[in-house]
Design an enzyme around this catalytic site. Structure first.
Site, PDB file in Angstrom:
ATOM      1  CD1 TRP A  72     -31.609  -6.372  20.829  1.00 45.00           C
ATOM      2  CD2 TRP A  72     -31.046  -7.852  22.064  1.00 45.00           C
ATOM      3  NE1 TRP A  72     -30.228  -6.021  21.231  1.00 45.00           N
ATOM      4  CE2 TRP A  72     -29.969  -7.170  21.639  1.00 45.00           C
ATOM      5  CE3 TRP A  72     -30.755  -9.046  23.009  1.00 45.00           C
ATOM      6  CZ2 TRP A  72     -28.669  -7.577  22.554  1.00 45.00           C
ATOM      7  CZ3 TRP A  72     -29.651  -9.568  23.370  1.00 45.00           C
ATOM      8  CH2 TRP A  72     -28.384  -8.674  23.237  1.00 45.00           C
ATOM      9  CG  HIS A  73     -32.537 -12.557  23.638  1.00 43.72           C
ATOM     10  ND1 HIS A  73     -33.246 -11.598  24.159  1.00 43.72           N
ATOM     11  CD2 HIS A  73     -31.371 -12.647  24.472  1.00 43.72           C
ATOM     12  CE1 HIS A  73     -32.736 -11.290  25.156  1.00 43.72           C
ATOM     13  NE2 HIS A  73     -31.655 -11.983  25.582  1.00 43.72           N
ATOM     14  N   GLY A  74     -33.061 -12.663  19.001  1.00 44.23           N
ATOM     15  CA  GLY A  74     -32.966 -13.456  17.583  1.00 44.23           C
ATOM     16  C   GLY A  74     -34.131 -13.612  16.859  1.00 44.23           C
TER      17      GLY A  74
END
Lengths: 360, 476
Positions: free
Chosen positions: B334-336
């Site tokens: 989700w962060h990247g």
């Protein structure tokens, strides 16, 4: 009343936090940790004898330790060649390029020369950042008048700080660079590249070094910065003299032809039994003939090396870091190229004088 | 329009003045339109202006996500047929995850697949689309999607007011970097009349002020130092490299917690309460506790909408470990769209599973509290080290510097002192959170303490000034 005290406590805590965290990181925006320059009534400023700090550049928080000797010069570097007799080689001129801004002593050009030479060489770096060849020469002669003459003096030129064919005849070391560093504030906080205007956190009485007081006062009234100078000069006569000398140059520096300067330089050194080697330092993308006019003024019979032309002809790229100064690889290449003519000079000295060196 | 810009300060002052003016509408107008409805419209327009200041073209994505989930909510409220309801919630999830997947992960998956095929000797020429990542997309898609799921589960009624729902998705204080709010918490606050008390204003200003200290005074101060260590590890010694690694953990906390605190403070001054996003994460004693205290709005989202539906801890130890691993892996992703985030997620998934397994077998750890906290902090720092590096070479270079040994040199204070100072202040704030039961409410502090905090915060921010360093989480 309690709230007023609480506000003062809050402000004191903010000052402490700013000094510890923000101030230390922002200090990295300076060329050097504060204190490398000291006001001087004769020269305007000198490099602080015994200074121990860091060379830094704001781009990358780049930092390297730096210790100056009792005269304000970088530490000598001895080469690896064995032998008790050492050849003392002094490097003057070349400004911060020869000084080796960003490089430790051993990796600066003089240090690399000492390492690459076949002879037992002690390299003594007498270049100063921001200093013209003339200024470097005059300061060295004045500061080391009582020392034994060296075996060889390497005179290097990096054109950035001076007109090509004449030098200042004024015996003030800042010389031509005095015009660039026009005011005390510009160099005292060692802040030449910082575009934040006069900053007095690092100079003046302690109250001016409080980030909170200083920044808020300056934000409220820009003339506050000038008050720091007044406070400094009012209580420090040396600073006052330096400030007056820097801020009010009463006349343009007199100039003499470069040939005349070289002749007098060569004459002085010859009388002392010192050999002389002229070199040019590479300047990025400048054409190969960039230093031709300069080299034409070298007195006949004195060796010269056009390192700049060598780099251009051999298509060697000049690698830089820390605001355009020589990177370690370029300093090493320069040291290797400069060692050859220096060795030839030292070979000749050795053959002419069996005693090898005046310096045991 | 960043929070730490004079443009935003002017924007907020103007919006806030209009917001307060809504309480003083003429009685006749107030009888026809309640003030909170006018305020909602004002906030909605302001939110779109706020987001449009980055790139007005991506407003269409917010509108698309808003329209789909609003319609899904209405559809769910009108149907009792389980199959229809499932299809409706699937539409919400597919559309939101589709938008997110396309804008955030398309390039990553194509380039990763190309590299994999190349490694197998099946080189392909691909022309990957260069896709700009819209700011805040990971936050508002999750927030919008959670509403549809909550309505599907019957945990909240569907709203029938499109403006309220649009404001729920786009509310500017938390639009671009959270906290990721839940409909059942935030929507009722928009639907009901609001008041703004002196307590709200004081608490909000207190949070805003300290949020700016965290972001401007601390995170932005550490940013160049950390960047230097990671970008030019060859120029630093082991001590500076370690300071840079620890410094990034402190930086990312100050940056994100600072943003969250400013967001909470802005909302609070308007009488709106957003959820707490960080609570004493550096005082956590175990990975499980860390994730209860770090980015709380995301970790609870993942728990409620991913971990629990996967089976949670209901299927025995092995299935629990699997569920933890999947949840954290996707949490990392989700962060990247990069492998370091995937590895970071897997690392935390592994830690959670290992801790759980150890506790089930041997019981809780019996180490002294200080050692447990210090140990967990070290584990956290290593995780964020992996999170920060952009290549294996960079990881080797920085860790190699540390492995060479820790020596104290002239340069050491320039790295160590700012990191330790910011760490001490961050831990001090977290201890205060622990004592006061969360971000401090103004009435829990005496007037002199409030005065000292305001003096500290305002003077620090004024002296340091706003710098154009973006919030780290904007890239997610």
């Amino acid at each position: 009343m309690r709230c007023v005290l609480a506000i003062l406590v809050g402000l004191a805590l903010a000052e402490g936090f700013l000094q510890l965290a923000v101030g230390r990181v922002r200090d990295m925006g300076l060329w050097f940790t504060p204190g490398i320059h000291a006001p001087d009534t004769r020269f305007g400023f000198v490099f602080t004898p015994g200074y121990r700090g860091l060379m830094r550049h704001r781009d990358r928080l780049f930092a390297e330790a730096l210790t100056l000797d009792e005269r304000g010069y970088r530490q000598p570097v001895a080469g690896p060649s064995e032998g008790t007799a050492r050849n003392h080689v002094v490097f003057v001129g070349g400004a911060s390029m020869m000084f080796g801004f960003g490089l430790p002593d051993a990796l600066s050009v003089p240090g690399q020369v000492a390492r690459a030479s076949r002879h037992a060489v002690v390299a003594e770096n007498r270049a100063w950042p921001g200093q013209s060849l003339h200024g470097s020469w005059v300061a060295w002669r004045a500061l080391e008048a009582d020392r034994e003459p060296p075996d060889v003096v390497v005179v290097s030129l990096f054109f950035v700080h001076q007109a090509p064919l004449q030098v200042s005849a004024d015996d003030d070391p800042p010389g031509a660079s005095r015009q660039r560093i026009a005011q005390l504030f510009r160099f005292l906080p060692d802040l030449v590249p910082t575009p934040r205007g006069p900053v007095t956190e690092w100079v003046g009485p302690p109250a001016f070094r409080w980030l909170l007081i200083h920044q808020l006062a300056r934000a409220a009234d820009p003339s506050w910065a000038g008050a720091a100078l007044e406070a400094l000069t009012a209580r420090d006569p040396v600073a006052a003299g330096g400030a007056a000398r820097q801020a009010n140059p009463v006349r343009e520096p007199e100039t003499i032809p470069l040939r005349q300067f070289f002749d007098s330089m060569a004459g002085e050194l010859q009388r002392e039994g010192t050999d002389l080697l002229f070199v040019t330092l590479p300047r990025g993308r400048a054409p190969a003939d960039y230093y031709d006019e300069f080299l034409a003024e070298v007195p006949p019979g004195f060796p010269s090396v056009d390192l700049h032309r060598g780099f251009v002809d051999d298509e060697v790229a000049v690698q830089t870091f820390a605001a355009g100064h020589y990177a370690p690889a370029t300093a090493e290449a320069l040291g290797a190229r400069l060692a050859h003519p220096l060795d030839a000079l030292l070979d000749r000295r050795a053959s002419e004088a069996p005693m090898e060196s005046t310096h045991p | 329009m960043n929070f730490h810009s004079t443009l935003f300060v002017g924007f907020f002052v103007a919006v806030y003045a209009l917001y307060l003016a809504c309480f003083r509408l003429p009685q006749g107008l107030r009888d026809r339109i309640p003030p909170h409805r006018v305020q909602n419209l004002l906030l909605l327009v302001a939110s779109y202006v706020f987001y449009g200041a980055w790139d007005w073209r991506f407003l269409s994505l917010i509108w698309l996500s808003t329209a789909i989930d609003f319609a899904v909510g209405i559809g769910l409220s009108r149907s009792d047929d389980p199959r229809v309801r499932k299809r409706l919630v699937a539409v919400s999830m597919l559309s939101n995850l589709g938008i997110l997947g396309f804008f955030k992960y398309f390039g990553f998956f194509v380039s990763s697949a190309t590299e994999l095929l190349g490694a197998l000797g099946l080189g392909l020429e691909t022309r990957t689309l260069s896709i700009v990542l819209p700011v805040g997309i990971s936050f508002y898609t999750f927030q919008s999607m959670s509403y549809a799921i909550d309505v599907y589960r019957g945990e909240m009624p569907a709203t029938r007011n499109p403006f309220d729902f649009a404001l729920y998705v786009a509310f500017f204080p938390q639009l671009v970097a959270g906290p990721i709010e839940r409909g059942k918490w935030l929507l009722p606050q928009f639907q009901q009349p609001r008041t703004v008390t002196g307590q709200d204003v004081q608490t909000g200003l207190l949070w805003i002020a300290f949020g700016y200290v965290l972001k401007v005074g601390m995170a932005d101060t550490l940013a160049p130092l950390v960047d230097h260590v990671f970008e030019r590890p060859e120029s630093v010694d082991g001590t500076a490299a370690l300071a840079g690694i620890v410094g990034f953990t402190v930086q990312i906390y100050c940056d994100f917690a600072g943003y969250s605190l400013i967001a909470r403070g802005l909302a609070r001054t308007m009488g709106i309460v957003l959820m707490q996003n960080f609570r004493m994460p550096f005082l956590a004693e175990s990975p499980r506790e860390f994730w209860r205290h770090w980015h709380i709005s995301l970790s609870t989202w993942l728990r409620d909408y991913l971990y629990v539906p996967l089976g949670g801890n209901r299927g025995g130890p092995l299935l629990t470990y699997r569920n933890l691993a999947i949840t954290m892996l996707l949490g990392g992703l989700w962060h990247g769209a990069a492998w370091n985030f995937v590895i970071w997620g897997a690392y935390h998934g592994g830690l959670l599973a290992a801790t759980r397994a150890r506790e089930e077998r041997f019981g809780p750890a019996r180490l002294p509290y200080a050692l447990r906290v210090a140990g967990m902090f070290a584990v956290t720092v290593f995780g964020f080290f992996v999170f920060r590096v952009d290549s294996l070479e960079q990881f080797r270079a920085v860790s190699g510097r540390v492995a060479q040994g820790l020596t104290w040199s002239l340069t050491s204070p320039a790295y160590v002192v700012p990191v330790l100072t910011c760490l001490a202040l961050a831990v001090g704030y977290q201890v205060a959170q622990e004592r006061l039961g969360g971000d401090p409410e103004a009435d829990r502090l005496s007037p002199p303490v409030r005065a000292a905090i305001f003096a500290f915060a305002i003077s620090t921010v004024l002296v340091v000034g706003f710098r154009p360093t973006p919030f780290v989480y904007f890239q997610f």
